[in-house]
Design an enzyme around this catalytic site. Structure first.
Site, PDB file in Angstrom:
ATOM      1  N   CYS A 122       6.359  11.987  -8.509  1.00 32.31           N
ATOM      2  CA  CYS A 122       5.969  13.122  -7.651  1.00 32.31           C
ATOM      3  C   CYS A 122       7.169  13.949  -7.195  1.00 32.31           C
ATOM      4  O   CYS A 122       6.998  14.969  -6.523  1.00 32.31           O
ATOM      5  CB  CYS A 122       5.179  12.620  -6.454  1.00 32.31           C
ATOM      6  SG  CYS A 122       3.776  11.612  -6.933  1.00 32.31           S
ATOM      7  N   HIS A 258       5.166  17.662  -1.028  1.00 27.67           N
ATOM      8  CA  HIS A 258       4.311  17.015  -2.021  1.00 27.67           C
ATOM      9  C   HIS A 258       2.954  16.730  -1.381  1.00 27.67           C
ATOM     10  O   HIS A 258       2.879  16.275  -0.239  1.00 27.67           O
ATOM     11  CB  HIS A 258       4.969  15.726  -2.502  1.00 27.67           C
ATOM     12  CG  HIS A 258       4.066  14.900  -3.359  1.00 27.67           C
ATOM     13  ND1 HIS A 258       3.329  15.446  -4.383  1.00 27.67           N
ATOM     14  CD2 HIS A 258       3.745  13.575  -3.331  1.00 27.67           C
ATOM     15  CE1 HIS A 258       2.609  14.493  -4.953  1.00 27.67           C
ATOM     16  NE2 HIS A 258       2.844  13.356  -4.330  1.00 27.67           N
ATOM     17  N   ASN A 289      -3.906  14.609  -5.157  1.00 28.13           N
ATOM     18  CA  ASN A 289      -2.499  14.386  -5.486  1.00 28.13           C
ATOM     19  C   ASN A 289      -2.325  14.576  -6.996  1.00 28.13           C
ATOM     20  O   ASN A 289      -2.836  13.786  -7.783  1.00 28.13           O
ATOM     21  CB  ASN A 289      -2.113  12.956  -5.061  1.00 28.13           C
ATOM     22  CG  ASN A 289      -0.661  12.620  -5.368  1.00 28.13           C
ATOM     23  OD1 ASN A 289       0.009  13.324  -6.127  1.00 28.13           O
ATOM     24  ND2 ASN A 289      -0.178  11.539  -4.796  1.00 28.13           N
TER      25      ASN A 289
HETATM   26  C1  COA Z   1      -3.926   5.436   0.414  1.00 26.11           C
HETATM   27  C2  COA Z   1      -4.033   5.811   1.879  1.00 26.11           C
HETATM   28  C3  COA Z   1      -4.795   7.106   2.034  1.00 26.11           C
HETATM   29  C4  COA Z   1      -4.805   4.709   2.620  1.00 26.11           C
HETATM   30  O1  COA Z   1      -4.868   5.013   4.000  1.00 26.11           O
HETATM   31  P1  COA Z   1      -4.455   3.912   5.081  1.00 26.11           P
HETATM   32  O2  COA Z   1      -4.748   4.496   6.379  1.00 26.11           O
HETATM   33  O3  COA Z   1      -3.040   3.503   4.793  1.00 26.11           O
HETATM   34  O4  COA Z   1      -5.470   2.765   4.765  1.00 26.11           O
HETATM   35  P2  COA Z   1      -5.187   1.188   4.745  1.00 26.11           P
HETATM   36  O5  COA Z   1      -4.821   0.792   3.363  1.00 26.11           O
HETATM   37  O6  COA Z   1      -4.277   0.813   5.874  1.00 26.11           O
HETATM   38  O7  COA Z   1      -6.609   0.656   5.087  1.00 26.11           O
HETATM   39  C5  COA Z   1      -7.198   0.846   6.392  1.00 26.11           C
HETATM   40  C6  COA Z   1      -8.574   0.240   6.386  1.00 26.11           C
HETATM   41  O8  COA Z   1      -9.431   1.018   5.525  1.00 26.11           O
HETATM   42  C7  COA Z   1      -9.978   0.199   4.501  1.00 26.11           C
HETATM   43  N1  COA Z   1     -10.023   0.978   3.277  1.00 26.11           N
HETATM   44  C8  COA Z   1      -9.109   1.063   2.287  1.00 26.11           C
HETATM   45  N2  COA Z   1      -9.522   1.909   1.348  1.00 26.11           N
HETATM   46  C9  COA Z   1     -10.713   2.385   1.753  1.00 26.11           C
HETATM   47  C10 COA Z   1     -11.621   3.288   1.219  1.00 26.11           C
HETATM   48  N3  COA Z   1     -11.418   3.924   0.056  1.00 26.11           N
HETATM   49  N4  COA Z   1     -12.738   3.561   1.924  1.00 26.11           N
HETATM   50  C11 COA Z   1     -12.997   2.964   3.098  1.00 26.11           C
HETATM   51  N5  COA Z   1     -12.172   2.085   3.651  1.00 26.11           N
HETATM   52  C12 COA Z   1     -11.040   1.780   2.982  1.00 26.11           C
HETATM   53  C13 COA Z   1      -9.063  -0.987   4.389  1.00 26.11           C
HETATM   54  O9  COA Z   1      -9.739  -2.107   3.901  1.00 26.11           O
HETATM   55  C14 COA Z   1      -8.637  -1.180   5.827  1.00 26.11           C
HETATM   56  O10 COA Z   1      -9.656  -1.845   6.518  1.00 26.11           O
HETATM   57  P3  COA Z   1      -9.319  -2.936   7.677  1.00 26.11           P
HETATM   58  O11 COA Z   1      -8.598  -2.124   8.750  1.00 26.11           O
HETATM   59  O12 COA Z   1     -10.629  -3.411   8.075  1.00 26.11           O
HETATM   60  O13 COA Z   1      -8.419  -3.934   7.030  1.00 26.11           O
HETATM   61  C15 COA Z   1      -2.629   5.956   2.505  1.00 26.11           C
HETATM   62  O14 COA Z   1      -2.039   4.682   2.639  1.00 26.11           O
HETATM   63  C16 COA Z   1      -1.692   6.830   1.744  1.00 26.11           C
HETATM   64  O15 COA Z   1      -1.920   8.017   1.598  1.00 26.11           O
HETATM   65  N6  COA Z   1      -0.548   6.287   1.302  1.00 26.11           N
HETATM   66  C17 COA Z   1       0.540   7.037   0.733  1.00 26.11           C
HETATM   67  C18 COA Z   1       0.205   7.686  -0.548  1.00 26.11           C
HETATM   68  C19 COA Z   1       1.435   8.397  -1.056  1.00 26.11           C
HETATM   69  O16 COA Z   1       2.116   9.065  -0.330  1.00 26.11           O
HETATM   70  N7  COA Z   1       1.768   8.232  -2.296  1.00 26.11           N
HETATM   71  C20 COA Z   1       3.050   8.725  -2.688  1.00 26.11           C
HETATM   72  C21 COA Z   1       3.149   9.618  -3.707  1.00 26.11           C
HETATM   73  S1  COA Z   1       2.207   9.320  -5.144  1.00 26.11           S
END
Ligand code: COA
EC number: 2.3.1.180
Length: 333
Positions: A122, A258, A289
């Site tokens: 990215c 990004h 993304n």
């Molecule tokens: C992927 C992303 C959106 C997930 O969001 P998050 O807030 O970190 O979510 P988490 O993984 O902490 O999960 C939080 C909760 O939601 C749940 N969850 C995960 N995916 C889910 C989904 N698709 N739908 C519903 N719930 C979901 C998890 O099980 C967790 O539940 P719990 O609290 O009961 O354990 C986020 O982590 C992100 O954007 N990360 C960075 C991505 C990035 O910058 N990439 C770099 C460049 S490619």
């Protein structure tokens, strides 16, 4: 004493044209929900994404690149034969060799332009832009075409609720050319290979072939770890790029980070204390993304909608798999 003549390049480089291509098919969150246990509300609130584009079989990496590049070349008002090099940043072109850049350079009608691919996830657009600036100032090309292109739908595991909703397809391109004044600032870039495991392909191709895996490789990531790294470390890198260019937040017109997560974008805006007047790209809502394509696609849209204008000063920052990053301040075309 060296007998080699010094090379004659331009004093500076600038982006002179931009173009984008978004695949025809728009995919709303409802389609993603067919395969994972989630909700439209969760996806919107945790990532900001409402829709993304998925490419059809005809919308190949080359086809999307050619569309975006044609627009960028027209926007620059140059002839394709003036392009001395074509740099394509992608992680989703599936043929290891030759580079897809050579086919694109040929089909665009360049005059045997140098052409190669780079793999910088990215941050790929910023890496390509930095190479382009170097080539122009050093004198090995008058104009350089930098393309960021991805078909991440091919590398998405639609049954993985951690990533299924994140990725989209598309191509963004810029033409970089000579300038009489500085218009691309110093790049602040780097890599943190100790975090390489946080975003990666599930199975390397050799293992996939040797072990007869039935599930096609996909991109997997430790979402929370990458999120924290982006929020804490990338705001510092963005600030360093502003400092290196000698630009204060008050002097900035546009911020194009990004497009990985709207919460990362909002957090960076807050940490950098960007004033109200700064236009912030939030293209992620309808594009998802698109990795290397995300910054040029967002740039093209801001200019097309009039939210940003030619001559504006913009901070761009890309970050992702590697982990790698690149930030710089540019004058918009
Ligand atoms: C992927 C992303 C959106 C997930 O969001 P998050 O807030 O970190 O979510 P988490 O993984 O902490 O999960 C939080 C909760 O939601 C749940 N969850 C995960 N995916 C889910 C989904 N698709 N739908 C519903 N719930 C979901 C998890 O099980 C967790 O539940 P719990 O609290 O009961 O354990 C986020 O982590 C992100 O954007 N990360 C960075 C991505 C990035 O910058 N990439 C770099 C460049 S490619």
């Amino acid at each position: 004493m060296s007998k080699i003549k010094p090379s004659k390049g331009a004093p500076y480089a600038r982006i002179v044209g931009v173009g984008g291509y978004r695949p025809t098919r728009v995919v709303p969150n409802e389609v993603i929900l067919e395969k994972i246990d989630s909700s439209d509300e969760w996806i919107r609130s945790r990532s900001g994404i409402e829709t993304r584009h998925w490419a059809s079989p005809e919308e190949t990496v080359a086809a999307m690149s050619i569309e975006a590049s044609g627009k960028a070349i027209a926007d620059a008002g140059i002839d394709a034969r003036q392009i001395g090099a074509v740099v394509v940043s992608t992680v989703s072109h599936f043929s290891q060799t030759p580079a897809i850049a050579t086919e694109i350079a040929d089909k665009l009608g360049t005059d045997k332009a140098a052409a190669f691919d780079i793999s910088a996830g990215c941050a790929g657009f910023g890496y390509g832009l930095t190479l382009a600036k170097g080539m122009i100032v050093e004198g090995s090309a008058e104009y350089v075409l930098v393309i960021g292109v991805e078909r991440l739908s091919d590398l998405t595991d639609l049954e993985d609720r951690a990533t299924a909703f994140l990725f989209g397809d598309g191509a963004g391109a810029v033409v970089v050319g000579p300038s009489r004044e500085p218009a691309i600032g110093p790049t602040v870039w780097g890599s943190e290979g100790d975090k390489a495991e946080t975003i990666k392909q599930t199975v390397p191709w050799d293992t996939y072939a040797a072990e007869g895996h039935t599930k096609f490789p996909a991109i997997t990531q430790e979402g929370q770890a990458v999120f924290r790294w982006a929020v804490f470390e990338m705001a510092k890198v963005a600030q360093q790029a502003l400092d290196a260019a000698g630009i204060t937040p008050d002097e900035l017109d546009v911020f194009i980070p990004h497009q990985a997560n709207v919460r990362i974008i909002d957090s960076m805006v807050k940490t950098l204390k960007l004033p109200e007047h700064v236009t912030v790209a939030r293209d992620i809502r309808t594009t998802g993304n698109t990795s290397a394509a995300s910054i040029p696609l967002a740039m093209e849209r801001l200019l097309a909608t009039g939210e940003a204008k030619s001559g504006d000063t913009a901070l761009v920052i890309g970050f992702g798999a590697g982990l790698v990053y690149a930030a710089t301040v540019v004058t918009l075309p």
